[in-house]
Design a protein around this motif. Structure first.
Motif, PDB file in Angstrom:
ATOM      1  N   VAL A   9       1.040  -1.109  -0.171  1.00 36.38           N
ATOM      2  CA  VAL A   9       0.025  -0.033   0.179  1.00 36.38           C
ATOM      3  C   VAL A   9       0.899   1.199  -0.177  1.00 36.38           C
ATOM      4  O   VAL A   9       0.623   2.174  -0.676  1.00 36.38           O
ATOM      5  CB  VAL A   9      -1.001  -0.010   1.255  1.00 36.38           C
ATOM      6  CG1 VAL A   9      -1.818   1.095   1.143  1.00 36.38           C
ATOM      7  CG2 VAL A   9      -1.883  -1.333   1.029  1.00 36.38           C
ATOM      8  N   SER A  10       1.868   1.219   0.897  1.00 32.96           N
ATOM      9  CA  SER A  10       2.979   2.339   0.969  1.00 32.96           C
ATOM     10  C   SER A  10       3.524   2.595  -0.612  1.00 32.96           C
ATOM     11  O   SER A  10       3.641   3.877  -0.792  1.00 32.96           O
ATOM     12  CB  SER A  10       3.790   2.170   1.968  1.00 32.96           C
ATOM     13  OG  SER A  10       4.973   3.038   1.903  1.00 32.96           O
ATOM     14  N   ALA A  11       3.823   1.591  -1.288  1.00 34.93           N
ATOM     15  CA  ALA A  11       4.545   2.076  -2.433  1.00 34.93           C
ATOM     16  C   ALA A  11       3.566   2.323  -3.441  1.00 34.93           C
ATOM     17  O   ALA A  11       3.996   3.298  -4.179  1.00 34.93           O
ATOM     18  CB  ALA A  11       5.111   0.607  -2.736  1.00 34.93           C
ATOM     19  N   ALA A  12       2.360   1.568  -3.569  1.00 39.54           N
ATOM     20  CA  ALA A  12       1.401   2.327  -4.406  1.00 39.54           C
ATOM     21  C   ALA A  12       1.003   3.771  -4.114  1.00 39.54           C
ATOM     22  O   ALA A  12       0.884   4.547  -5.014  1.00 39.54           O
ATOM     23  CB  ALA A  12       0.198   1.292  -4.277  1.00 39.54           C
ATOM     24  N   ALA A  13       0.873   4.038  -2.810  1.00 46.65           N
ATOM     25  CA  ALA A  13       0.677   5.365  -2.409  1.00 46.65           C
ATOM     26  C   ALA A  13       1.598   6.380  -2.853  1.00 46.65           C
ATOM     27  O   ALA A  13       1.463   7.592  -3.378  1.00 46.65           O
ATOM     28  CB  ALA A  13       0.329   5.509  -0.934  1.00 46.65           C
ATOM     29  N   ARG A  14       3.088   5.815  -2.663  1.00 50.77           N
ATOM     30  CA  ARG A  14       4.025   6.765  -3.065  1.00 50.77           C
ATOM     31  C   ARG A  14       4.217   7.086  -4.599  1.00 50.77           C
ATOM     32  O   ARG A  14       4.634   8.135  -5.004  1.00 50.77           O
ATOM     33  CB  ARG A  14       5.504   6.051  -2.728  1.00 50.77           C
ATOM     34  CG  ARG A  14       5.473   6.146  -1.322  1.00 50.77           C
ATOM     35  CD  ARG A  14       6.535   5.345  -0.464  1.00 50.77           C
ATOM     36  NE  ARG A  14       8.015   5.669  -1.067  1.00 50.77           N
ATOM     37  CZ  ARG A  14       8.820   4.628  -1.188  1.00 50.77           C
ATOM     38  NH1 ARG A  14       8.594   3.530  -0.709  1.00 50.77           N
ATOM     39  NH2 ARG A  14      10.036   5.141  -1.414  1.00 50.77           N
ATOM     40  N   PRO A  70       6.543   9.993   2.693  1.00 54.52           N
ATOM     41  CA  PRO A  70       6.766  11.039   3.815  1.00 54.52           C
ATOM     42  C   PRO A  70       5.634  10.431   5.127  1.00 54.52           C
ATOM     43  O   PRO A  70       5.501   9.063   4.989  1.00 54.52           O
ATOM     44  CB  PRO A  70       5.479  12.052   3.073  1.00 54.52           C
ATOM     45  CG  PRO A  70       4.969  11.134   2.111  1.00 54.52           C
ATOM     46  CD  PRO A  70       5.873  10.303   1.714  1.00 54.52           C
ATOM     47  N   SER A  71       5.743  11.221   5.943  1.00 58.36           N
ATOM     48  CA  SER A  71       5.157  10.686   7.028  1.00 58.36           C
ATOM     49  C   SER A  71       3.427  10.785   6.994  1.00 58.36           C
ATOM     50  O   SER A  71       3.187  11.433   6.006  1.00 58.36           O
ATOM     51  CB  SER A  71       5.312  11.344   8.610  1.00 58.36           C
ATOM     52  OG  SER A  71       5.015  12.716   8.427  1.00 58.36           O
ATOM     53  N   PHE A  72       2.669  10.427   7.895  1.00 52.54           N
ATOM     54  CA  PHE A  72       1.239  10.410   7.902  1.00 52.54           C
ATOM     55  C   PHE A  72       0.751  11.901   8.343  1.00 52.54           C
ATOM     56  O   PHE A  72      -0.404  12.105   8.214  1.00 52.54           O
ATOM     57  CB  PHE A  72       0.402   9.478   8.916  1.00 52.54           C
ATOM     58  CG  PHE A  72       0.531   8.077   7.991  1.00 52.54           C
ATOM     59  CD1 PHE A  72      -0.247   7.813   6.904  1.00 52.54           C
ATOM     60  CD2 PHE A  72       1.276   7.144   8.747  1.00 52.54           C
ATOM     61  CE1 PHE A  72       0.046   6.792   6.134  1.00 52.54           C
ATOM     62  CE2 PHE A  72       1.166   5.771   8.018  1.00 52.54           C
ATOM     63  CZ  PHE A  72       0.382   5.631   6.741  1.00 52.54           C
ATOM     64  N   GLU A  76      -1.657  15.009   1.797  1.00 53.11           N
ATOM     65  CA  GLU A  76      -1.657  14.327   0.286  1.00 53.11           C
ATOM     66  C   GLU A  76      -1.353  12.958   0.378  1.00 53.11           C
ATOM     67  O   GLU A  76      -2.129  12.026  -0.301  1.00 53.11           O
ATOM     68  CB  GLU A  76      -0.757  15.237  -0.592  1.00 53.11           C
ATOM     69  CG  GLU A  76      -1.176  14.993  -2.004  1.00 53.11           C
ATOM     70  CD  GLU A  76      -0.448  15.819  -2.948  1.00 53.11           C
ATOM     71  OE1 GLU A  76      -0.842  15.523  -4.063  1.00 53.11           O
ATOM     72  OE2 GLU A  76       0.018  16.571  -2.567  1.00 53.11           O
ATOM     73  N   TYR A  77      -0.184  12.621   1.160  1.00 52.68           N
ATOM     74  CA  TYR A  77      -0.095  11.214   1.359  1.00 52.68           C
ATOM     75  C   TYR A  77      -0.865  10.380   1.796  1.00 52.68           C
ATOM     76  O   TYR A  77      -1.228   9.178   1.499  1.00 52.68           O
ATOM     77  CB  TYR A  77       1.591  11.078   1.988  1.00 52.68           C
ATOM     78  CG  TYR A  77       1.985   9.528   2.331  1.00 52.68           C
ATOM     79  CD1 TYR A  77       2.171   8.663   1.393  1.00 52.68           C
ATOM     80  CD2 TYR A  77       2.016   9.195   3.435  1.00 52.68           C
ATOM     81  CE1 TYR A  77       2.728   7.361   1.419  1.00 52.68           C
ATOM     82  CE2 TYR A  77       2.351   7.709   3.642  1.00 52.68           C
ATOM     83  CZ  TYR A  77       2.706   7.039   2.605  1.00 52.68           C
ATOM     84  OH  TYR A  77       3.153   5.831   2.928  1.00 52.68           O
ATOM     85  N   CYS A  78      -1.564  10.866   2.766  1.00 55.96           N
ATOM     86  CA  CYS A  78      -2.593  10.124   3.589  1.00 55.96           C
ATOM     87  C   CYS A  78      -3.871  10.084   2.648  1.00 55.96           C
ATOM     88  O   CYS A  78      -4.256   8.778   2.591  1.00 55.96           O
ATOM     89  CB  CYS A  78      -3.229  10.977   4.781  1.00 55.96           C
ATOM     90  SG  CYS A  78      -2.130  10.879   6.315  1.00 55.96           S
ATOM     91  N   ALA A  79      -3.950  10.866   1.700  1.00 49.10           N
ATOM     92  CA  ALA A  79      -5.215  10.824   0.769  1.00 49.10           C
ATOM     93  C   ALA A  79      -4.759   9.727  -0.247  1.00 49.10           C
ATOM     94  O   ALA A  79      -5.764   8.988  -0.614  1.00 49.10           O
ATOM     95  CB  ALA A  79      -5.343  12.168   0.067  1.00 49.10           C
TER      96      ALA A  79
END
Length: 100
Positions: A9-14, A70-72, A76-79
């Motif tokens: 999920v993190s990689a996809a979000a990045r 980035p951190s939570f 925008e990263y959270c979104a």
């Protein structure tokens, strides 16, 4: 697609963070389709897919440009993170996610 973990999920979000907002959903859905195809390829032939790897969402994402994580505290990263989870949630039959 193989079991989805935090790193997927993190990689996809990045990747999505590095993508214009109007294209993010399409890019995420494409990464999921690539991971699904790669997983079927690996199961059928017993070797990694030459482009999309081992069938994980992370492997499909890593073939693209990723932002630094980035951190939570970054809204925008959270979104983006939430959008990946939402897309996975809406298509559980295509993933190993058991949200329901």
């Amino acid at each position: 697609m193989r079991t989805v973990r935090y790193c997927d999920v993190s990689a996809a979000a990045r990747v999505m963070l590095a993508t214009p907002p109007a294209n993010r959903e399409q890019v995420c859905q494409r990464m999921i389709r690539e991971a699904e195809f790669a997983d079927r390829f690996v199961r059928r032939l017993g070797k990694l897919h030459p482009k999309w790897g081992n069938g994980t969402l992370q492997a499909a994402a890593r073939r693209r440009r990723l932002c630094r994580e980035p951190s939570f505290s970054d809204p925008e990263y959270c979104a983006c993170f939430q959008q990946v989870l939402s897309i996975l949630h809406d298509a559980p039959e295509k993933t190993d996610c058991k949200f329901r």
